[in-house]
Scaffold this motif. Sequence first.
Motif, mmCIF file in Angstrom:
data_model
loop_
_atom_site.group_PDB
_atom_site.id
_atom_site.type_symbol
_atom_site.label_atom_id
_atom_site.label_comp_id
_atom_site.label_asym_id
_atom_site.label_seq_id
_atom_site.Cartn_x
_atom_site.Cartn_y
_atom_site.Cartn_z
ATOM 1 N N LEU A 214 48.277 28.961 30.599
ATOM 2 C CA LEU A 214 48.015 30.399 30.441
ATOM 3 C C LEU A 214 46.536 30.649 30.152
ATOM 4 O O LEU A 214 45.939 29.935 29.341
ATOM 5 N N ASP A 215 45.956 31.653 30.802
ATOM 6 C CA ASP A 215 44.648 32.161 30.406
ATOM 7 C C ASP A 215 44.933 33.417 29.595
ATOM 8 O O ASP A 215 45.371 34.447 30.136
ATOM 9 N N ILE A 216 44.725 33.305 28.279
ATOM 10 C CA ILE A 216 45.097 34.430 27.420
ATOM 11 C C ILE A 216 43.886 35.332 27.189
ATOM 12 O O ILE A 216 42.830 34.897 26.747
ATOM 13 N N PHE B 85 41.475 30.655 26.055
ATOM 14 C CA PHE B 85 40.896 31.981 25.815
ATOM 15 C C PHE B 85 39.897 32.333 26.911
ATOM 16 O O PHE B 85 38.685 32.219 26.719
ATOM 17 N N ASP B 86 40.415 32.781 28.052
ATOM 18 C CA ASP B 86 39.500 33.228 29.110
ATOM 19 C C ASP B 86 39.104 34.667 28.752
ATOM 20 O O ASP B 86 39.461 35.623 29.442
ATOM 21 N N ALA B 87 38.361 34.788 27.654
ATOM 22 C CA ALA B 87 38.069 36.104 27.078
ATOM 23 C C ALA B 87 36.642 36.135 26.555
ATOM 24 O O ALA B 87 36.102 35.113 26.146
ATOM 25 N N VAL C 56 48.665 31.238 34.670
ATOM 26 C CA VAL C 56 48.814 32.701 34.694
ATOM 27 C C VAL C 56 47.841 33.341 33.712
ATOM 28 O O VAL C 56 47.807 32.986 32.530
ATOM 29 N N GLU C 57 47.040 34.280 34.198
ATOM 30 C CA GLU C 57 46.088 34.992 33.324
ATOM 31 C C GLU C 57 46.553 36.422 33.091
ATOM 32 O O GLU C 57 46.888 37.146 34.040
ATOM 33 N N ALA C 58 46.503 36.836 31.840
ATOM 34 C CA ALA C 58 47.002 38.165 31.462
ATOM 35 C C ALA C 58 46.288 39.289 32.223
ATOM 36 O O ALA C 58 46.925 40.153 32.831
ATOM 37 N N ASN C 59 44.962 39.272 32.222
ATOM 38 C CA ASN C 59 44.222 40.359 32.860
ATOM 39 C C ASN C 59 44.399 40.361 34.381
ATOM 40 O O ASN C 59 44.358 41.413 35.021
ATOM 41 N N HIS C 60 44.654 39.203 34.952
ATOM 42 C CA HIS C 60 44.901 39.139 36.393
ATOM 43 C C HIS C 60 46.258 39.760 36.732
ATOM 44 O O HIS C 60 46.426 40.345 37.801
ATOM 45 N N ALA C 61 47.210 39.618 35.807
ATOM 46 C CA ALA C 61 48.506 40.282 36.002
ATOM 47 C C ALA C 61 48.293 41.794 36.053
ATOM 48 O O ALA C 61 48.822 42.489 36.931
ATOM 49 N N LEU D 113 47.128 26.419 39.997
ATOM 50 C CA LEU D 113 46.547 27.472 40.832
ATOM 51 C C LEU D 113 46.597 28.754 40.010
ATOM 52 O O LEU D 113 47.622 29.066 39.407
ATOM 53 N N GLU D 114 45.460 29.489 39.981
ATOM 54 C CA GLU D 114 45.381 30.684 39.119
ATOM 55 C C GLU D 114 45.330 31.957 39.969
ATOM 56 O O GLU D 114 44.343 32.211 40.653
ATOM 57 N N PRO D 115 46.384 32.764 39.944
ATOM 58 C CA PRO D 115 46.397 33.985 40.755
ATOM 59 C C PRO D 115 45.442 35.051 40.228
ATOM 60 O O PRO D 115 45.202 35.145 39.033
HETATM 61 CO CO CO Z 1 41.008 32.751 34.201
#
Ligand code: CO
Length: 447
Positions: free
Chosen positions: A297-299, A340-342, A269-274, A233-235
């Motif tokens: 991780l979505d970096i 790399f969700d970038a 866990v995605e960095a930009n979502h944090a 699950l991705e917050p």
């Molecule tokens: Co993502």
Amino acid sequence: MTRYFPEVEGKIPYEGPASRSPLAFRWYDSERRIRGRRMADHLRFAVAYWHTFKGGGTDPFGPDSVYDRPWSRGSSELEIAENTLDAAFEFFEKLGIERYCFHDRDLAPEGSDVAVSARNLARLVRKAKAKQQETGVELLWGTANLFSHPRYTHGAATNPDPKVFAHAAAQVRRAIDATVTLGGSGYVFWGGREGYSSLINTDMRQEREQLASFLHLAVTYAKKRRFKGRFFLEPKAKEPTTHQYDFDVAHCLNFLREFDLLDHFEINVEANHATLATHSFHHELQAAADAGKLGSLDINSGIEGVGWDTDNFPFDLRECVCALLVVQTQGGLSHGGLNFDAKVRRGSFDTLDLFHAHVGAMDVFARALLIVERMRSDRVLGTAGKLVRERYAGYRRGIGKRIMSRNVTLPELEEYALRAGEPDLRSGRQELLESMLNDYLYCTTIE
Ligand code: CO
Ligand code: XUL
């Protein structure tokens, strides 16, 4: 092999830290052994199909694509989808990356009805499977795009109309099938439009229950399909909705616990979502790891203060070190990886920019991995570090131990406090630790 990326002749080589070639790795050496495992197997990098091959550099003020990708031309949507898949595998091989992630609609176009959509997907999955066998590239995770089509305007599983729920269920069924066929080690749920724009017209309690039913249905189906991977699950706190139900790691864990789903899910866990949740990436990763639920991780990286998801490539060494400190301390990622969700910027429209982005970002994470491994063997930072362990040493003996085993009462503690007198104040040494971290980032020789 050279059709779409003629500017890169062969596979990007590893040349070491002294290299000045823009198309060589300085730190990412896939075969290098670290504690008995290949560097590639520690990092488990994946390319995000949607940004890298489907992205157009669009934004709310420029909805037309500015990237003129050669694989986006063709006489039909299916031909374009097949060209895109060829381009993707050419890219993976030249970059030397071993995994990728996709949404169903990235891979194959939506059809005129549910059956045609399923057929389109199955056709592209057959082709992807052949390509995977040919190249050895693996699927990290699959997912369904339950947010782009106009039918999902008011959400997918949380939509007030069960017909929309059924469409979403049909998509997830086929996306799970695709993931199983391609041997994906994970399946992601990111709640695209699962949230509200206003509470004035929303029954939040009803919508959260719908979402829970949806996830339970997916778990049941995946079991039947003998899916061997993990559900993630991705917050995300906000965007596109005002409030997304999967706000942050703590919200997600509570949701999973409340609806009896915790055993079936880990967190991506995605960095930009944090950043959007006003947390650091480090915080979100630690929160997931502490619950034994850090799956993948979505970096990427966000821009502090901007307030929306910019999905920049990650280039900040300190951020990468903090992230991998959590990952390595929990013993790595069994089914997840670093996706790399970038996306490259709107102005970085050359296909060559896709290589620069991935090479640079893989390098910064590889360098971070070497730094973290050195910090781990020196036992300096993080929860396994000497200073942190010493801070809590009192809880491993005497009264502290009794507190932790709940083998003490409030009156007993009152009596203890009276006897012990005022505690000595002890410095947390934060500035010392910040400087030690800087030493590892900038001074310690890592090769
Ligand atoms: Co993502
Ligand atoms: C959107 C996002 C998604 C998920 C997969 O912000 O992060 O791309 O990672 O649906």
